[in-house]
Design a protein around this motif. Sequence first.
Motif, mmCIF file in Angstrom:
data_model
loop_
_atom_site.group_PDB
_atom_site.id
_atom_site.type_symbol
_atom_site.label_atom_id
_atom_site.label_comp_id
_atom_site.label_asym_id
_atom_site.label_seq_id
_atom_site.Cartn_x
_atom_site.Cartn_y
_atom_site.Cartn_z
ATOM 1 N N VAL A 232 -3.271 0.910 8.280
ATOM 2 C CA VAL A 232 -3.670 1.014 6.911
ATOM 3 C C VAL A 232 -3.657 2.211 6.511
ATOM 4 C CG1 VAL A 232 -5.390 0.308 5.288
ATOM 5 C CG2 VAL A 232 -4.651 -1.524 6.902
ATOM 6 N N VAL A 233 -4.402 2.988 7.092
ATOM 7 C CA VAL A 233 -4.720 4.315 6.627
ATOM 8 C C VAL A 233 -3.424 5.395 6.543
ATOM 9 C CG1 VAL A 233 -5.584 6.540 7.542
ATOM 10 C CG2 VAL A 233 -7.098 4.527 7.552
ATOM 11 N N ILE B 185 0.831 -1.262 -0.050
ATOM 12 C CA ILE B 185 0.104 0.110 -0.092
ATOM 13 C C ILE B 185 0.757 1.257 -0.005
ATOM 14 C CG2 ILE B 185 -1.567 1.420 1.478
ATOM 15 C CD1 ILE B 185 -2.784 -1.447 2.521
ATOM 16 N N TYR B 186 1.864 1.309 0.873
ATOM 17 C CA TYR B 186 2.854 2.451 1.036
ATOM 18 C C TYR B 186 3.677 2.499 -0.409
ATOM 19 C CZ TYR B 186 6.747 5.236 1.956
ATOM 20 O OH TYR B 186 7.889 6.134 2.067
ATOM 21 N N ARG C 72 2.913 1.928 -3.581
ATOM 22 C CA ARG C 72 2.045 1.908 -4.665
ATOM 23 C C ARG C 72 2.285 3.464 -5.582
ATOM 24 N NH1 ARG C 72 -0.592 -1.059 -7.753
ATOM 25 N NH2 ARG C 72 -1.194 -2.992 -6.644
ATOM 26 N N LEU D 297 -1.476 4.389 3.584
ATOM 27 C CA LEU D 297 -1.774 4.899 2.435
ATOM 28 C C LEU D 297 -1.642 6.323 2.262
ATOM 29 C CD1 LEU D 297 -3.766 4.641 -0.058
ATOM 30 C CD2 LEU D 297 -5.807 5.410 1.279
ATOM 31 N N LEU E 37 0.448 8.315 -0.487
ATOM 32 C CA LEU E 37 0.109 9.463 -1.297
ATOM 33 C C LEU E 37 0.929 10.599 -1.214
ATOM 34 C CD1 LEU E 37 -3.647 9.021 -0.765
ATOM 35 C CD2 LEU E 37 -2.464 8.420 -2.689
ATOM 36 N N TRP F 80 -3.133 4.464 -8.407
ATOM 37 C CA TRP F 80 -3.735 3.501 -7.946
ATOM 38 C C TRP F 80 -5.138 3.217 -9.101
ATOM 39 C CZ3 TRP F 80 -4.317 0.919 -3.312
ATOM 40 C CH2 TRP F 80 -3.376 1.400 -2.247
#
Length: 247
Positions: free
Chosen positions: A224-225, A72-73, A75, A228, A232, A78
């Motif tokens: 998780v948040v 997730i980190y 990526r 993310l 971003l 998306w």
Amino acid sequence: MLPVLRRLQLGSGVVLLIYLFFHLVNHALGIWSLDLAGRGLTFALWIWHSVPGTILLYGAALLHFALAVRTIYGRRHWALPPAEWIRLWAGLSLPLLLIRHAVTTRLAASLYGFEPNYERIVISLITSGTQGLQLALLAPGWIHGCLGVWFRLRHYPAAQRARPALLALLVVLPLLSAAGFLRMKRAVIAMHVFLPAPDSKLLAHQLALDTWRHSLVTLYLAVVVSALLAGLLRNWLERVHRLPTGE
């Protein structure tokens, strides 16, 4: 490094998929009888509550989660195909099931001596109104695991030949599991004129167990948040640094 991480992700995912398979099959056995489902549960608990089983299951869960957070980190975009979005959504729901399982069965058994069986579990789920949640969390985790294995094996001819059977297993097993659970629910209700209260050991320590569950869910969502948002932010900073500057 990446091939090693992919193998670790696949291996830990397969362990979790096997766990879910046993869980779904146990529920499906309830179609025939509560007793048969109970014997399946005893066998599953013998595996997963043993020292090797505990290390394997929770070690695989932590490793798989850590690798998912890393993904997730890391990526860079998306723009994912629909199948990947489904896999991602289903995978993020799986830890919620594992947290509930760890708290209401393993932690309750280890700390307070609760001995789970299907009658007690069904009564607890009915009285707490969470039987729908139990069914809703099982299927996405199963879908995530099956899609993950399929994405890794789909290039092999044998996997392509087995595709119809694998698709049938993907769809039919959760349906049988839901049918078995509903059959067990009816059987438990039919056994009692008035549905008894949940196990006294659970009731006595319900507040502590709820605190454990809420704390673990909050920690999971926060990680998780955070991964993310950090990813971003990194992507935005990289784009800003690449922008041409004027004279």
